[in-house]
Enzyme design. Structure first.
Site, mmCIF file in Angstrom:
data_model
loop_
_atom_site.group_PDB
_atom_site.id
_atom_site.type_symbol
_atom_site.label_atom_id
_atom_site.label_comp_id
_atom_site.label_asym_id
_atom_site.label_seq_id
_atom_site.Cartn_x
_atom_site.Cartn_y
_atom_site.Cartn_z
ATOM 1 N N SER A 179 -95.647 -85.437 -10.618
ATOM 2 C CA SER A 179 -95.583 -85.420 -12.087
ATOM 3 C C SER A 179 -94.802 -84.200 -12.578
ATOM 4 O O SER A 179 -94.449 -83.317 -11.799
ATOM 5 C CB SER A 179 -97.002 -85.389 -12.689
ATOM 6 O OG SER A 179 -97.617 -84.147 -12.405
ATOM 7 N N GLY A 180 -94.548 -84.191 -13.874
ATOM 8 C CA GLY A 180 -93.961 -83.013 -14.516
ATOM 9 C C GLY A 180 -92.646 -82.551 -13.931
ATOM 10 O O GLY A 180 -91.769 -83.347 -13.571
ATOM 11 N N LEU A 181 -92.511 -81.238 -13.817
ATOM 12 C CA LEU A 181 -91.285 -80.608 -13.327
ATOM 13 C C LEU A 181 -90.936 -81.073 -11.916
ATOM 14 O O LEU A 181 -89.782 -81.370 -11.611
ATOM 15 C CB LEU A 181 -91.458 -79.079 -13.355
ATOM 16 C CG LEU A 181 -90.288 -78.239 -12.838
ATOM 17 C CD1 LEU A 181 -89.065 -78.409 -13.723
ATOM 18 C CD2 LEU A 181 -90.686 -76.761 -12.765
ATOM 19 N N GLY A 182 -91.942 -81.138 -11.043
ATOM 20 C CA GLY A 182 -91.700 -81.520 -9.649
ATOM 21 C C GLY A 182 -91.086 -82.898 -9.524
ATOM 22 O O GLY A 182 -90.150 -83.113 -8.753
ATOM 23 N N SER A 214 -93.984 -67.847 -13.288
ATOM 24 C CA SER A 214 -94.156 -67.929 -14.731
ATOM 25 C C SER A 214 -93.857 -66.579 -15.341
ATOM 26 O O SER A 214 -94.048 -65.537 -14.705
ATOM 27 C CB SER A 214 -95.592 -68.325 -15.061
ATOM 28 O OG SER A 214 -95.822 -68.241 -16.457
ATOM 29 N N TYR A 256 -104.567 -67.642 -14.357
ATOM 30 C CA TYR A 256 -103.245 -68.227 -14.094
ATOM 31 C C TYR A 256 -102.201 -67.115 -14.008
ATOM 32 O O TYR A 256 -101.387 -67.068 -13.074
ATOM 33 C CB TYR A 256 -102.900 -69.207 -15.224
ATOM 34 C CG TYR A 256 -101.528 -69.824 -15.122
ATOM 35 C CD1 TYR A 256 -101.306 -70.941 -14.315
ATOM 36 C CD2 TYR A 256 -100.443 -69.307 -15.833
ATOM 37 C CE1 TYR A 256 -100.047 -71.527 -14.218
ATOM 38 C CE2 TYR A 256 -99.184 -69.884 -15.742
ATOM 39 C CZ TYR A 256 -98.992 -70.984 -14.928
ATOM 40 O OH TYR A 256 -97.748 -71.554 -14.835
ATOM 41 N N ALA A 299 -94.941 -82.975 -6.513
ATOM 42 C CA ALA A 299 -93.778 -83.773 -6.934
ATOM 43 C C ALA A 299 -94.143 -85.037 -7.720
ATOM 44 O O ALA A 299 -93.258 -85.737 -8.189
ATOM 45 C CB ALA A 299 -92.947 -84.156 -5.711
#
Length: 263
Positions: free
Chosen positions: A11-14, A138, A161, A9
């Protein structure tokens, strides 16, 4: 209102999703790997609503299990789990990396960690139905090589990934069947393609979309009843890699997962 744990949570999307949830009145349990950044995030979240921080390195399955135990103990009312944390393909040309337990890093963080955390929190989620598990997957999915699950031969970061995200989707569908009629829904989604995150930039990719684009699907699955056992592309039900629906693949994946987690 829900009590929601979101991994990755800081950074980024979180981070974006955590703020949207706390502003909507939910209690947000924000997980991060770095104590300082997690504390900073929680201070910011608390200016908007109710939040608490939890620190763990998901590259250690021991820390993942401890995280599950801490959350279950502190928040027996938990009813939503968002498995968002992940590692990307790595910098171009970067070699194979290992987790603290000696597993290939992408498999460990993007697959084994969410599976382990989900198992640890299932008793709490089952006690607080209707409950939801949201796995951030993804569209990039590639079948696992069951003869080389740890990707020792011909390693490639992007392929590693994609294999981990394939495993996560297959696991999601199997878990949804296992939890049918328990009141715990579990779904997997592709939030958006190449969002503007550190993970994408590290991979040498120019971002195509924003974290706000990706957040819509995560927020919908976390807060609305959208059924169970489905793969979403953003907010739309879609199809994962065909191999993820193969009962034989799922059976082999379950066996190899149990083996890896027992090591």
């Amino acid at each position: 209102m829900s009590t929601i744990l979101i991994t990755g949570a800081t950074s980024g999307l979180g981070r974006y999703v955590a703020f949207e949830l706390v502003r909507s009145g939910h209690v947000v349990l924000a997980h991060g790997r770095d104590p300082g950044r997690t504390e900073q995030l929680v201070e910011e979240l608390r200016t908007e609503g109710d939040a608490e921080g939890f620190v763990a390195d998901l590259a250690s399955l021991t820390q993942v299990r401890e995280l599950g135990a801490h959350v279950a103990d502190a928040h027996p009312d938990l009813d939503v789990l968002i498995n968002n944390a992940g590692v990307g393909a790595g910098a171009p040309g970067a070699g194979r990396e290992l987790s603290m337990d000696g597993h290939e890093l992408r498999l460990a963080v993007n697959y084994l960690a969410p599976v382990t955390l989900t198992r640890a929190l299932l008793p709490v989620l089952r006690a607080n139905t209707p409950a939801r598990i949201v796995n951030v997957g993804s569209a990039g999915q590639e079948p696992l090589d069951f003869d080389d699950v740890e990707f020792r031969r011909g390693y490639d970061g992007f392929a590693a990934y994609r294999r981990a995200k394939f495993a996560l989707a297959a696991h999601t569908f199997a878990l949804a069947e296992e939890l049918a009629d328990t009141g715990v829904a579990v779904n997997v989604l592709h939030p958006a393609t190449f969002m503007d995150t550190a993970m994408v930039r590290e991979g040498g990719v120019t971002p195509w979309s924003t974290v706000a684009d990706g957040a819509a699907g995560v927020l919908a699955l976390a807060t609305q009843d959208l059924g169970t056992g489905t793969y979403f592309d953003g907010t739309s039900p879609s199809r994962a890699h065909e191999g993820t629906y193969d009962p034989e693949v799922r059976k082999r994946l379950a066996a190899v997962t149990a083996q890896l987690l027992a090591l």
